[in-house]
Design a protein around this motif. Structure first.
Motif, PDB file in Angstrom:
ATOM      1  N   LEU A 112       8.017   5.731   3.628  1.00  0.00           N
ATOM      2  CA  LEU A 112       6.803   5.507   3.297  1.00  0.00           C
ATOM      3  C   LEU A 112       7.109   4.365   2.300  1.00  0.00           C
ATOM      4  CD1 LEU A 112       4.749   8.690   3.099  1.00  0.00           C
ATOM      5  CD2 LEU A 112       4.844   7.173   4.837  1.00  0.00           C
ATOM      6  N   CYS A 113       6.116   3.274   2.078  1.00  0.00           N
ATOM      7  CA  CYS A 113       6.099   2.330   1.131  1.00  0.00           C
ATOM      8  C   CYS A 113       6.050   2.962  -0.232  1.00  0.00           C
ATOM      9  CB  CYS A 113       4.951   1.551   1.357  1.00  0.00           C
ATOM     10  SG  CYS A 113       4.869   0.151  -0.037  1.00  0.00           S
ATOM     11  N   THR A 114       7.184   2.489  -1.141  1.00  0.00           N
ATOM     12  CA  THR A 114       7.303   2.913  -2.589  1.00  0.00           C
ATOM     13  C   THR A 114       6.886   2.046  -3.567  1.00  0.00           C
ATOM     14  OG1 THR A 114       9.423   2.069  -2.715  1.00  0.00           O
ATOM     15  CG2 THR A 114       9.245   4.727  -1.825  1.00  0.00           C
TER      16      THR A 114
ATOM     17  N   VAL B 256       1.103  -1.135  -0.166  1.00  0.00           N
ATOM     18  CA  VAL B 256      -0.028  -0.017  -0.043  1.00  0.00           C
ATOM     19  C   VAL B 256       0.955   1.056  -0.201  1.00  0.00           C
ATOM     20  CG1 VAL B 256      -1.887   1.113   1.359  1.00  0.00           C
ATOM     21  CG2 VAL B 256      -1.638  -1.174   1.455  1.00  0.00           C
ATOM     22  N   ILE B 257       0.970   1.619  -1.079  1.00  0.00           N
ATOM     23  CA  ILE B 257       2.001   2.926  -1.514  1.00  0.00           C
ATOM     24  C   ILE B 257       1.661   4.084  -0.358  1.00  0.00           C
ATOM     25  CG2 ILE B 257       2.809   4.692  -2.882  1.00  0.00           C
ATOM     26  CD1 ILE B 257       2.784   2.513  -5.104  1.00  0.00           C
ATOM     27  N   GLY B 258       2.461   4.538   0.154  1.00  0.00           N
ATOM     28  CA  GLY B 258       2.287   5.673   1.208  1.00  0.00           C
ATOM     29  C   GLY B 258       2.087   5.187   2.856  1.00  0.00           C
ATOM     30  N   THR B 259       1.784   3.762   2.929  1.00  0.00           N
ATOM     31  CA  THR B 259       2.114   3.240   4.332  1.00  0.00           C
ATOM     32  C   THR B 259       3.477   3.328   4.736  1.00  0.00           C
ATOM     33  OG1 THR B 259       1.843   1.096   3.611  1.00  0.00           O
ATOM     34  CG2 THR B 259      -0.073   2.189   3.986  1.00  0.00           C
ATOM     35  N   GLU B 260       3.491   3.061   6.073  1.00  0.00           N
ATOM     36  CA  GLU B 260       4.772   2.798   6.518  1.00  0.00           C
ATOM     37  C   GLU B 260       5.895   1.489   6.033  1.00  0.00           C
ATOM     38  OE1 GLU B 260       7.348   2.340  10.775  1.00  0.00           O
ATOM     39  OE2 GLU B 260       5.280   2.941  10.820  1.00  0.00           O
ATOM     40  N   CYS B 261       6.922   1.854   5.575  1.00  0.00           N
ATOM     41  CA  CYS B 261       7.781   0.590   4.993  1.00  0.00           C
ATOM     42  C   CYS B 261       8.099  -0.100   6.076  1.00  0.00           C
ATOM     43  CB  CYS B 261       8.992   1.118   4.345  1.00  0.00           C
ATOM     44  SG  CYS B 261       9.850  -0.151   3.779  1.00  0.00           S
TER      45      CYS B 261
END
Length: 68
Positions: A15-17, A4-9
């Motif tokens: 953020l998740c890319t 989910v792009i924009g959530t924490e990696c």
């Protein structure tokens, strides 16, 4: 794993890319992780011998609840 792009990696402080690096095997970077567990250093498992199962302690009366 769903990205989910924009959530924490889960790997980096960002953020998740959607790069998918979190899906890759730690031992073989060309392989997608299949949760085999070979990368985990779990060692040997210890065991416990069960010689009896006690369902009610000796001398117990009732279920331990007070009746009022």
């Amino acid at each position: 794993m769903q990205h989910v792009i924009g959530t924490e990696c889960i790997l980096y402080d960002r953020l998740c890319t959607g790069c998918g690096e979190c899906d890759m095997c730690d031992l073989d970077p060309e392989k997608v992780c299949d949760n085999c567990g070979k990368c985990l250093d779990l060692g040997d498992y210890s065991g416990i011998m069960i010689d009896a199962i006690i369902t009610e302690p000796s001398g117990a009366k009732g279920d331990g609840k007070e009746n009022k």
